[in-house]
Design a protein around this motif. Structure first.
Motif, PDB file in Angstrom:
ATOM      1  N   SER A 124       3.305   9.696   9.607  1.00 17.17           N
ATOM      2  CA  SER A 124       2.068   9.665  10.392  1.00 17.17           C
ATOM      3  C   SER A 124       0.949   8.980   9.613  1.00 17.17           C
ATOM      4  CB  SER A 124       1.646  11.086  10.770  1.00 17.17           C
ATOM      5  OG  SER A 124       2.623  11.709  11.589  1.00 17.17           O
ATOM      6  N   ALA A 125       0.866   9.252   8.316  1.00 13.48           N
ATOM      7  CA  ALA A 125      -0.146   8.603   7.484  1.00 13.48           C
ATOM      8  C   ALA A 125       0.070   7.099   7.429  1.00 13.48           C
ATOM      9  CB  ALA A 125      -0.100   9.196   6.075  1.00 13.48           C
ATOM     10  N   VAL A 126       1.323   6.680   7.293  1.00 12.28           N
ATOM     11  CA  VAL A 126       1.623   5.247   7.245  1.00 12.28           C
ATOM     12  C   VAL A 126       1.267   4.570   8.567  1.00 12.28           C
ATOM     13  CG1 VAL A 126       3.490   3.564   7.039  1.00 12.28           C
ATOM     14  CG2 VAL A 126       3.410   5.530   5.495  1.00 12.28           C
ATOM     15  N   ILE A 168      -3.892   6.639   3.694  1.00  9.32           N
ATOM     16  CA  ILE A 168      -2.484   7.040   3.582  1.00  9.32           C
ATOM     17  C   ILE A 168      -2.315   8.094   2.490  1.00  9.32           C
ATOM     18  CG2 ILE A 168      -0.149   6.225   3.110  1.00  9.32           C
ATOM     19  CD1 ILE A 168      -0.941   3.515   4.207  1.00  9.32           C
ATOM     20  N   CYS A 169      -3.008   7.902   1.381  1.00  8.05           N
ATOM     21  CA  CYS A 169      -2.866   8.826   0.258  1.00  8.05           C
ATOM     22  C   CYS A 169      -3.358  10.222   0.610  1.00  8.05           C
ATOM     23  CB  CYS A 169      -3.628   8.274  -0.947  1.00  8.05           C
ATOM     24  SG  CYS A 169      -3.492   9.316  -2.426  1.00  8.05           S
ATOM     25  N   ARG A 170      -4.525  10.338   1.217  1.00 11.91           N
ATOM     26  CA  ARG A 170      -5.084  11.663   1.509  1.00 11.91           C
ATOM     27  C   ARG A 170      -4.257  12.415   2.550  1.00 11.91           C
ATOM     28  NH1 ARG A 170      -6.695  14.860  -0.274  1.00 11.91           N
ATOM     29  NH2 ARG A 170      -8.664  15.608   0.575  1.00 11.91           N
ATOM     30  N   ILE A 171      -3.810  11.704   3.603  1.00  8.74           N
ATOM     31  CA  ILE A 171      -3.008  12.378   4.627  1.00  8.74           C
ATOM     32  C   ILE A 171      -1.643  12.767   4.067  1.00  8.74           C
ATOM     33  CG2 ILE A 171      -1.976  12.131   6.916  1.00  8.74           C
ATOM     34  CD1 ILE A 171      -4.227  10.247   7.640  1.00  8.74           C
ATOM     35  N   SER A 172      -1.054  11.893   3.249  1.00  8.51           N
ATOM     36  CA  SER A 172       0.220  12.230   2.614  1.00  8.51           C
ATOM     37  C   SER A 172       0.056  13.391   1.651  1.00  8.51           C
ATOM     38  CB  SER A 172       0.770  11.003   1.874  1.00  8.51           C
ATOM     39  OG  SER A 172       0.995   9.926   2.754  1.00  8.51           O
ATOM     40  N   ASP A 173      -1.061  13.421   0.947  1.00  9.95           N
ATOM     41  CA  ASP A 173      -1.353  14.535   0.042  1.00  9.95           C
ATOM     42  C   ASP A 173      -1.391  15.853   0.809  1.00  9.95           C
ATOM     43  OD1 ASP A 173      -2.201  16.163  -1.996  1.00  9.95           O
ATOM     44  OD2 ASP A 173      -4.239  15.389  -2.049  1.00  9.95           O
ATOM     45  N   ASP A 174      -2.084  15.861   1.940  1.00  9.52           N
ATOM     46  CA  ASP A 174      -2.143  17.088   2.757  1.00  9.52           C
ATOM     47  C   ASP A 174      -0.760  17.485   3.257  1.00  9.52           C
ATOM     48  OD1 ASP A 174      -4.869  17.165   2.394  1.00  9.52           O
ATOM     49  OD2 ASP A 174      -5.326  16.135   4.269  1.00  9.52           O
ATOM     50  N   ALA A 178       0.802  -1.224   0.000  1.00 16.30           N
ATOM     51  CA  ALA A 178       0.000   0.000   0.000  1.00 16.30           C
ATOM     52  C   ALA A 178       0.838   1.279   0.000  1.00 16.30           C
ATOM     53  CB  ALA A 178      -0.938   0.008   1.209  1.00 16.30           C
ATOM     54  N   VAL A 179       1.953   1.304   0.734  1.00 18.39           N
ATOM     55  CA  VAL A 179       2.682   2.561   0.923  1.00 18.39           C
ATOM     56  C   VAL A 179       3.243   3.126  -0.382  1.00 18.39           C
ATOM     57  CG1 VAL A 179       4.696   3.606   2.010  1.00 18.39           C
ATOM     58  CG2 VAL A 179       3.177   2.158   3.352  1.00 18.39           C
ATOM     59  N   PRO A 180       3.945   2.352  -1.215  1.00 16.72           N
ATOM     60  CA  PRO A 180       4.455   2.953  -2.465  1.00 16.72           C
ATOM     61  C   PRO A 180       3.341   3.501  -3.357  1.00 16.72           C
ATOM     62  CG  PRO A 180       5.527   0.849  -2.029  1.00 16.72           C
ATOM     63  CD  PRO A 180       4.386   0.945  -1.068  1.00 16.72           C
ATOM     64  N   VAL A 181       2.245   2.754  -3.472  1.00 14.94           N
ATOM     65  CA  VAL A 181       1.136   3.207  -4.312  1.00 14.94           C
ATOM     66  C   VAL A 181       0.495   4.462  -3.717  1.00 14.94           C
ATOM     67  CG1 VAL A 181      -1.077   2.569  -5.325  1.00 14.94           C
ATOM     68  CG2 VAL A 181       0.722   0.856  -5.103  1.00 14.94           C
ATOM     69  N   SER A 182       0.300   4.458  -2.402  1.00 12.51           N
ATOM     70  CA  SER A 182      -0.349   5.594  -1.741  1.00 12.51           C
ATOM     71  C   SER A 182       0.486   6.863  -1.863  1.00 12.51           C
ATOM     72  CB  SER A 182      -0.591   5.268  -0.265  1.00 12.51           C
ATOM     73  OG  SER A 182      -1.389   4.117  -0.119  1.00 12.51           O
ATOM     74  N   VAL A 183       1.775   6.763  -1.564  1.00 11.06           N
ATOM     75  CA  VAL A 183       2.640   7.944  -1.648  1.00 11.06           C
ATOM     76  C   VAL A 183       2.766   8.418  -3.092  1.00 11.06           C
ATOM     77  CG1 VAL A 183       4.964   8.819  -1.214  1.00 11.06           C
ATOM     78  CG2 VAL A 183       3.879   7.288   0.439  1.00 11.06           C
TER      79      VAL A 183
END
Length: 314
Positions: free
Chosen positions: A228-230, A184-190, A107-112
């Motif tokens: 934090s998102a992860v 993870i994606c939305r929090i990393s986006d912010d 999930a992490v590579p795709v989300s980031v």
């Protein structure tokens, strides 16, 4: 001479009435502030009380386990056969950690990557499409993901693997990865959007390419928010139940392959808790598993708070 005195008296009367209105308004504001303050204080105390009762109840019942068996037998034994008074939870603990790690690897590579796309690369019309879709995915109930995994993912895994059963860690990790990806994606986006523009401008002024700016400036600057998102995604992956129950196989054994039916802490609890007596070693063992999950979630949330505090201090 009389008119000015009368005029002064009218002005004084008007000023007095205005002072009274302001005084009443001020008192209403003070009353509203007092009520709000006590309401918020009551809410915080009620939340702390409920949380404390949950911790005390789960912890007290869980610790009764060690009056029946030793901690070594519970934490380090792989033999889980309650019918024979064997309550080793090591297999479930290892499976939980393995499932969480596999989920994050997927999930992490795709989300980031999606977060970088939304924040740095995509045009506005694409951002306005992706972000609402991700917000929608966050709110979908977990059982829906589990049902999709059961009806779509498992037959697909059976075809590509040649296994008779597609249940196991891989199926559960794919379902969980789809569940935690939007979070993870939305929090990393912010976090990426919050990086000051001057950092990017300074890097471009030095001759950096867009890829270099993203990899060497933006992502390091947003690293605390991404971590934090992860961790937040990890917390959801560790505590997820229904979606995992539907695709993991629910066999109390150590997973020796990605396609072997197995079980984790959450799935073992939900599958067995309704069939045991309260005052039994079996029940105490399940409560200890729940207490472990509670402690893991507490530690992960504490890490998030510490990272947030360091980010504010920086």
């Amino acid at each position: 001479m009389g008119a000015p005195v009368h005029g002064l008296g009218a002005k004084a009367q008007t000023s007095l009435e205005e002072v009274k209105r302001n005084t009443k308004r001020h008192r209403r504001h003070l009353l509203g502030n007092s009520i709000s303050r006590y309401y918020f204080l009551f809410s915080i105390l009620a939340l702390c009380l409920v949380l404390g009762l949950v911790i005390v109840f789960i912890g007290k019942t869980a610790l009764l386990l060690f009056t029946r068996i030793s901690p070594q037998d519970f934490f380090f034994s792989f033999n889980w056969t309650p019918e024979e008074d064997a309550f080793g939870a090591a297999a479930f603990i290892v499976n939980t950690l393995s499932l969480t790690a596999l989920t994050l690897v997927i999930a992490v590579p795709v989300s980031v990557g999606m977060a970088v796309l939304c924040a740095e690369i995509a045009p506005k019309w694409l951002k306005s499409f992706i972000r609402p879709v991700l917000d929608l995915l966050v709110g979908i109930p977990s059982i829906v993901y589990g049902y999709l995994g059961l009806t779509v993912l498992l037959p697909f895994l059976r075809r590509i693997s040649g296994e008779g059963l597609g249940d196991g860690l891989l199926a559960a990790a794919l379902v969980l990865a789809l569940m935690v990806l939007p979070t993870i994606c939305r929090i990393s986006d912010d976090a990426i959007v919050a990086v000051p523009r001057k950092y990017r401008d300074a890097a471009y002024a030095l001759g950096s390419t867009r890829l270099q700016v993203i990899m060497r400036v933006v992502l390091p600057a947003a690293s605390r928010g991404i971590i934090s998102a992860v961790i937040l995604g990890m917390t959801r992956a560790v505590g997820e139940t229904m979606a995992v129950v539907m695709v993991i196989g629910n066999t109390p054994q150590l997973a020796k392959s990605l396609f072997a039916p197995t079980s984790v802490l959450t799935s073992n609890i939900v599958m067995q808790i309704s069939n045991v007596e309260f005052d039994s070693t079996w029940n105490y063992s399940l409560h200890m598993m729940a207490f472990l999950l509670l402690l893991i979630s507490f530690v992960l949330i504490l890490i998030i708070r510490l990272l947030g505090r360091k980010r504010r201090d920086a």
